[in-house]
Design an enzyme around this catalytic site. Structure first.
Site, PDB file in Angstrom:
ATOM      1  N   TYR A 146      -9.721   8.342   1.809  1.00  0.00           N
ATOM      2  CA  TYR A 146      -8.914   8.456   3.017  1.00  0.00           C
ATOM      3  C   TYR A 146      -7.576   7.766   2.785  1.00  0.00           C
ATOM      4  CZ  TYR A 146      -6.976   8.087   7.658  1.00  0.00           C
ATOM      5  OH  TYR A 146      -6.122   8.199   8.719  1.00  0.00           O
ATOM      6  N   TYR A 147      -6.501   8.544   2.893  1.00  0.00           N
ATOM      7  CA  TYR A 147      -5.155   7.995   2.737  1.00  0.00           C
ATOM      8  C   TYR A 147      -4.247   8.325   3.920  1.00  0.00           C
ATOM      9  CZ  TYR A 147      -6.446   7.303  -2.159  1.00  0.00           C
ATOM     10  OH  TYR A 147      -7.077   6.901  -3.317  1.00  0.00           O
ATOM     11  N   VAL A 167     -14.722   5.211  -0.448  1.00  0.00           N
ATOM     12  CA  VAL A 167     -14.592   4.875  -1.863  1.00  0.00           C
ATOM     13  C   VAL A 167     -13.156   4.985  -2.389  1.00  0.00           C
ATOM     14  CG1 VAL A 167     -17.007   5.382  -2.404  1.00  0.00           C
ATOM     15  CG2 VAL A 167     -15.298   7.209  -2.585  1.00  0.00           C
ATOM     16  N   GLU A 168     -12.234   5.399  -1.518  1.00  0.00           N
ATOM     17  CA  GLU A 168     -10.806   5.354  -1.853  1.00  0.00           C
ATOM     18  C   GLU A 168     -10.002   5.156  -0.577  1.00  0.00           C
ATOM     19  OE1 GLU A 168      -8.930   8.320  -4.293  1.00  0.00           O
ATOM     20  OE2 GLU A 168     -10.759   8.650  -5.470  1.00  0.00           O
ATOM     21  N   ASN A 169      -9.086   4.204  -0.624  1.00  0.00           N
ATOM     22  CA  ASN A 169      -8.117   3.988   0.453  1.00  0.00           C
ATOM     23  C   ASN A 169      -7.124   2.968  -0.078  1.00  0.00           C
ATOM     24  OD1 ASN A 169      -7.809   1.846   3.184  1.00  0.00           O
ATOM     25  ND2 ASN A 169      -7.021   3.937   3.266  1.00  0.00           N
TER      26      ASN A 169
END
Length: 471
Positions: A299-300, A360-362
């Protein structure tokens, strides 16, 4: 309040940090011929301007880096295995022992500090030979190659790895078929029929890996991983709402199959209307019933959508396009910053699937300046990154209060690495500054940023310091 067993950590990918692109028997992968990342064309052979060939040299410096992660207090470290380190061409009978031994050493180093590895099996790193020779996931033979790879690493690391992800951002194949699916046919020439056949092969392979994981490692947890970009209607016009619904279907489709084990009705309609006939092997329907233990995602940003192509400003810098949100600020690369969108996304997914979620991504990609700190040591005063991460984590806490089950949070690029989208190092995400520049110069020395110590306190307090004012 964050649960006591919350998995705090950070995330990387082999192709963006390891370097050593031909060392110890590694074969070429698709990243070795994309020197400009998503934004540029591929080359026939690796070229000197490809930052990923050396990256940040994690291959030789992993002990130093993992020690720094431990100093921050990481409970989990997300990394990927480079497929072409294990099977250099991708279709060999026997794996490369030196490649297997490298990850043994990395996992042992993690466990030395009590850090659990979270391993992505395929993170935009398809062996180049499989891409060129078979056209990547368009070819059904890829399922067999992937199965052999999966059985090899599960057998080798089943005592060392508890958490697995099958594919990174699997839904991105719709937007970047070469990067995500190793599909060598140029995007402009790729038919919808072939694209969705490739999607089917990946979904079957993912379900097959889930089945094998449950058989070989009953105590392990295996999840899917998707690119999650919430889509808001630009206006309350019903046509904009339908536009949002149809765009979201393209992403929900991947989760519906992973979690529910079957193709949803809206995709059957889409296939019918676009004359797409996805070919199922006799066993596929049963394989797809093997569903994941949890959902993970990146999530960006969020985007808007409009049914009217003349409305709004086109989105910049992200895979899914869309329209800019007039109420949000953007990063230096045009990614709109929307912390509340993370709470919205978490609630939406949990309401729909009732599966544990894992962020797992930000993170924030920004140009950092190395300066001398008050103690005389080199550092980066990255208050902008701290502010970004704090606001997002406060929204994660809100989602937990909403009743959403969240396993953990691994911020992207916990150490500076090469950007996937632009293949730059100046677009930095990490808590740790790596002295390397886009022209290849630099010492590769590591320096702790201000955010290093902030995240250390976040983990130590299990999120309690998020409610304090930034200093």
């Amino acid at each position: 309040m964050f649960p006591k067993n919350f998995l705090w950590g950070g995330a990387t990918a082999a192709n963006q940090c390891e370097g050593a692109y031909l060392e110890d028997g590694k074969g070429l992968d698709i990243q070795d011929v994309t020197p400009k990342g998503i934004v540029g064309p591929r080359t026939e052979v690796p070229t000197e301007d490809n930052m990923k060939l050396v990256a940040i040299d994690f291959y030789h410096r992993y002990k130093e880096d993992i020690k720094l992660f431990a100093e921050m207090g990481f409970k989990v470290f997300r990394l990927s295995i480079a497929w072409s380190r294990i099977f250099p061409m991708g279709d060999e009978e026997q794996p490369n022992e030196k490649g297997l031994a490298f990850y043994d050493a990395v996992f042992d180093e993690c466990h030395k500090y009590g850090i659990e590895p979270l391993v992505t099996i395929s993170h935009y790193e398809t062996p180049l030979h499989l891409s060129k020779e078979y056209d990547g996931w368009v070819n059904r033979k890829m399922i067999g190659f992937y199965e052999k790879y999966v059985r090899t690493i599960f057998g080798r690391y089943k005592e060392k790895v508890k958490y697995w992800l099958t594919f990174n951002e699997i839904n991105s194949v719709l937007h970047e078929p070469f990067l995500s699916g190793g599909i060598y046919t140029e995007k402009e020439k790729l038919s919808r029929q072939d694209l969705y056949q490739a999607v089917h092969h990946e979904l079957v392979a993912s379900a097959l890996a889930t089945k094998i994981a449950h058989e070989m490692m009953p105590e392990a947890k295996i999840g899917c991983m998707v690119l999650n970009i919430p889509i808001y209607p630009l206006t309350p016009h019903p046509d904009d709402m339908i536009e949002v619904m149809e765009r979201r279907h393209m992403n929900d489709f991947f989760l519906d199959v992973h979690v529910r084990g079957r193709y949803p009705g809206y995709m059957k309609r889409y296939f019918k209307e676009h004359k797409i006939q996805v070919q199922f092997a006799p066993e596929d329907e049963e394989i797809l019933k093997h569903t994941v233990d949890f959902i993970s995602f990146s999530y960006y940003m969020s985007i808007c959508a409009s049914a009217d192509p003349d409305q709004g400003e086109a989105g910049r810098g992200n895979l899914m396009g869309g329209v800019m949100n007039p109420y949000l600020e953007a990063s230096e690369w045009g990614w709109q910053i929307d912390p509340k969108g993370l709470r919205y996304a978490l609630n939406e997914m949990y309401d729909r699937y009732q599966k544990p979620l894992f962020i797992v991504e930000n993170g924030l990609g920004a140009v950092d300046e190395l300066v001398e700190g008050k103690d005389g040591k080199l550092t980066v005063e990255d208050d902008y990154r701290i502010a970004y991460l704090k606001e997002h984590l406060l929204q994660v806490e809100e989602a937990i209060e909403d009743g959403v089950e969240i396993m953990g949070y691994t911020s992207w690029g916990c150490i500076d690495l090469v950007s996937a989208s632009t293949a730059e190092l100046r677009k930095r995400y990490g808590y740790i500054y790596v002295d390397r520049n886009d022209d290849g110069t630099g010492t590769l020395n590591r320096y702790k940023k201000k955010s290093f110590y902030w995240y250390q306190k976040v983990i130590e307090s299990n999120g309690e310091i998020l409610h304090q004012e930034l200093k």
